[in-house]
Design a protein around this motif. Structure first.
Motif, PDB file in Angstrom:
ATOM      1  N   ARG A   1     -28.052  98.681 -22.405  1.00 42.15           N
ATOM      2  CA  ARG A   1     -27.300  97.436 -22.360  1.00 42.15           C
ATOM      3  C   ARG A   1     -28.231  96.242 -22.371  1.00 42.15           C
ATOM      4  O   ARG A   1     -29.431  96.356 -22.102  1.00 42.15           O
ATOM      5  CB  ARG A   1     -26.403  97.384 -21.119  1.00 42.15           C
ATOM      6  CG  ARG A   1     -27.144  97.378 -19.791  1.00 42.15           C
ATOM      7  CD  ARG A   1     -26.194  97.172 -18.605  1.00 42.15           C
ATOM      8  NE  ARG A   1     -25.117  98.125 -18.554  1.00 42.15           N
ATOM      9  CZ  ARG A   1     -23.821  97.793 -18.705  1.00 42.15           C
ATOM     10  NH1 ARG A   1     -23.482  96.530 -18.929  1.00 42.15           N
ATOM     11  NH2 ARG A   1     -22.884  98.714 -18.640  1.00 42.15           N
TER      12      ARG A   1
ATOM     13  N   VAL B   1     -23.471  94.773 -30.174  1.00 41.27           N
ATOM     14  CA  VAL B   1     -23.444  94.703 -28.715  1.00 41.27           C
ATOM     15  C   VAL B   1     -22.116  94.085 -28.292  1.00 41.27           C
ATOM     16  O   VAL B   1     -21.753  93.004 -28.771  1.00 41.27           O
ATOM     17  CB  VAL B   1     -24.611  93.859 -28.168  1.00 41.27           C
ATOM     18  CG1 VAL B   1     -24.485  93.659 -26.657  1.00 41.27           C
ATOM     19  CG2 VAL B   1     -25.947  94.515 -28.498  1.00 41.27           C
TER      20      VAL B   1
ATOM     21  N   VAL C   1     -22.925  96.662 -23.698  1.00 37.05           N
ATOM     22  CA  VAL C   1     -23.513  97.918 -24.157  1.00 37.05           C
ATOM     23  C   VAL C   1     -23.928  97.801 -25.618  1.00 37.05           C
ATOM     24  O   VAL C   1     -23.311  97.086 -26.413  1.00 37.05           O
ATOM     25  CB  VAL C   1     -22.552  99.106 -23.983  1.00 37.05           C
ATOM     26  CG1 VAL C   1     -22.286  99.354 -22.510  1.00 37.05           C
ATOM     27  CG2 VAL C   1     -21.249  98.888 -24.735  1.00 37.05           C
TER      28      VAL C   1
END
Length: 431
Positions: free
Chosen positions: A353, A193, A199
Motif C-alpha cells: 500500500r 492504486v 492498496v
C-alpha cells in the motif's frame, strides 16, 4: 531543493525536515495549530521550485505555443515541449506518446470519446479496433474513482456495448477469481492504486488477462504516479492517465499516455485550432499525435510547472518516496486499528500500500470527524471520495481519509491518531 539526499538512502527525519522547508504552506497555522496536512491524495502541496517555475515562465516567456514565428513564441514552444519530454522520461514513454490534458478526468474522456468517434466511422480503417457495438464489452472495477467509471458508463450508453465490473470481496480486494474479462472485452480500465483503500492493485495479473483476449488496458495512475516509480512500458499498459496537482504540480494540467501506434489510429476528441494540417469549409485533416489531441490554447505555464515538480520528485528519488510513504501508511493502519471503535477500510487486503488509509467510526459521521480534526489543524478528506460503489460495497456511505506524501512526518501521523482517539472520546462512542 534544499535537501542533500542521495538516490538510494532512506528518507531520514533530517531529510524530511529539509524538504519541508521547500513548502511554504506547511509553515502556516490553522485554528491556532500548526498545519498537519494529510490530504495529499486529493491535492498535494507545491514547493518553491514549482511556484517559481510557473511565475518565471509567465514573467519572461509567456506566449502562444506552436503558433507564433517570433522569438518569444519559439522559446515558449521549446520549454513547453521540454516539459513533455520530462514527463515522458518520468514514466518511461516516448515524447510523442504524451498528450497534455486539463486533468486525468479529461484524459479518460478523451479515450472514451475516441471509441465513440471510431464507432460512428471516424478514423478510417486504422480505428477499427476502437469501434464498439452490441456484444462488445468494457470492463472496469467496483473500486474505481468516478472519473474511471462514468465515462465508460456513458460510452456503453452511446455505443450499445455492455459495461462489466470486477467485484470486490468483503475486505475491498478485487475478486480476480470472478473473471469479467472475456473474448468480448475491448478495453479494461483499472486503477493502479485505490484512492480509498491505498492498496496497489496486481496490475500484472489484470494486464495478462486482458492480453489473453486482445483487449486494451487503461491505467488510472493518479494515485501511483506521485508516489511510486512508474514505468508504463514495464507495466505493458496501452493508456495511462495522471493529474499534476496530485504530484506537487499545479491544477489545470494532466496527461494521457498512449502507445504511439494507438494514438496514431485514434480519431480526435476535441477539435479546433492547432490540431489540423488543412481545413476547408467542408472537411479537415488532422496533425499526427500528440498535437492531434491538443486542440486550442494549451496549458503552457502549468506544463512547465509540472515539469519542475517532476524534476523535484526525481531528485528526491521515487523509490525513496515510495518507501517513506509505505512506512507511514503502515503506521496509519496500525495506529487506527489499535483504536477501539475504528474500522479501517481494506485492512484485510494482503497487498502493498501507499501512505493512505480510510476509516469509519460507527456512530460518528465522517464530516464530524473531519471537523473535529480540523479544529486541531489536521486536514483530512471526508465523504465518499468519488468512489460511491466501493463505499456501498463495504457497507458505509462515507469515510475519513488520511493521505501522506514525501513531506509528511511520523509526528504528523501520530498527531492525527491522537486526534482520532480524542474524537471518539468527545462523541462518546467507544464500544
Amino acid at each position: 531543493m534544499s535537501s542533500s539526499t542521495t538516490a538510494d538512502a532512506p528518507l531520514a527525519e533530517t531529510d524530511i525536515a529539509r524538504l519541508r522547508e521547500d513548502f511554504p504552506i506547511l509553515h502556516t497555522q490553522v485554528n491556532g495549530h500548526p498545519l498537519v496536512y494529510l490530504d495529499s491524495g486529493a491535492t498535494s502541496q507545491r514547493p518553491f521550485a514549482v511556484l517559481d517555475a510557473e511565475r518565471e515562465f509567465a514573467a519572461t516567456l509567456n506566449a502562444a505555443v506552436h503558433r507564433g514565428a517570433h522569438t518569444l513564441a519559439a522559446e515558449a514552444t521549446e520549454v513547453f515541449e521540454d516539459a513533455r519530454s520530462t514527463l515522458a522520461r518520468f514514466i518511461g514513454a516516448g515524447d510523442d506518446e504524451i498528450v497534455w490534458t486539463s486533468n486525468a478526468t479529461e484524459a479518460i474522456n478523451l479515450v472514451a470519446y475516441a471509441f465513440s468517434n471510431a464507432t460512428v466511422g471516424r478514423g478510417g480503417p486504422a480505428a477499427e479496433r476502437f469501434r464498439l457495438g452490441q456484444g462488445d464489452e468494457i470492463v472496469t472495477t467496483e473500486m474505481e474513482h468516478h472519473a474511471n467509471l462514468i465515462p465508460w458508463q456513458e460510452l456503453a450508453a452511446r455505443t450499445g456495448a455492455t459495461l462489466r465490473v470486477i467485484p470486490l470481496d468483503d475486505d475491498g480486494a478485487l475478486r480476480l477469481d470472478e473473471n469479467r474479462i472475456t473474448a468480448r472485452t475491448k478495453i479494461l480500465a483499472v486503477t493502479h492504486v485505490s484512492n480509498v483503500l491505498g492498496v496497489i492493485n496486481p496490475v500484472d495479473q489484470l494486464v495478462a488477462a486482458a492480453r489473453d483476449v486482445g483487449a486494451l488496458v487503461l491505467l488510472d495512475a493518479c494515485q501511483s504516479a506521485p508516489h511510486l516509480p512508474l514505468d508504463v512500458r514495464a507495466l505493458d499498459v496501452d493508456f495511462a492517465v495522471l493529474s499534476g496537482h496530485k504530484m506537487l504540480g499545479p491544477t489545470g494540467i494532466g496527461a494521457l499516455y498512449g502507445r504511439r501506434e494507438l494514438l496514431e489510429a485514434m480519431p480526435p476528441f476535441l477539435t479546433g485550432g492547432s490540431m489540423i494540417t488543412t481545413v476547408t469549409t467542408t472537411q479537415a485533416e488532422y496533425l499526427p499525435p500528440p498535437q492531434r489531441f491538443e486542440a486550442g490554447t494549451q496549458r503552457v505555464s502549468q506544463a512547465v510547472a509540472l515539469a519542475a515538480a517532476i524534476d523535484y520528485l526525481s531528485e528526491v528519488g521515487m523509490p525513496r518516496i515510495a518507501a517513506h510513504e509505505a512506512a507511514l501508511g503502515q503506521r496509519l493502519v496500525d495506529g487506527l486499528t489499535a483504536i477501539d471503535g475504528v474500522r479501517v477500510l481494506g485492512v484485510g487486503i494482503d497487498l502493498p500500500r501507499v501512505g493512505l488509509a480510510s476509516f469509519d467510526i460507527p456512530g460518528i459521521h465522517s464530516h464530524d470527524v473531519g471537523q473535529f480534526l480540523d479544529d486541531r489543524g489536521i486536514a483530512v478528506r471526508v465523504g465518499h471520495h468519488c468512489a460511491q460503489p466501493l463505499h456501498r460495497r463495504l457497507g458505509v456511505t462515507a469515510s475519513t481519509r488520511a493521505s501522506t506524501y514525501l513531506y509528511s512526518t511520523e509526528a504528523e501521523v501520530d498527531a492525527f491518531l491522537d486526534g482520532v482517539a480524542a474524537t471518539i472520546d468527545f462523541f462518546g462512542v467507544r464500544s
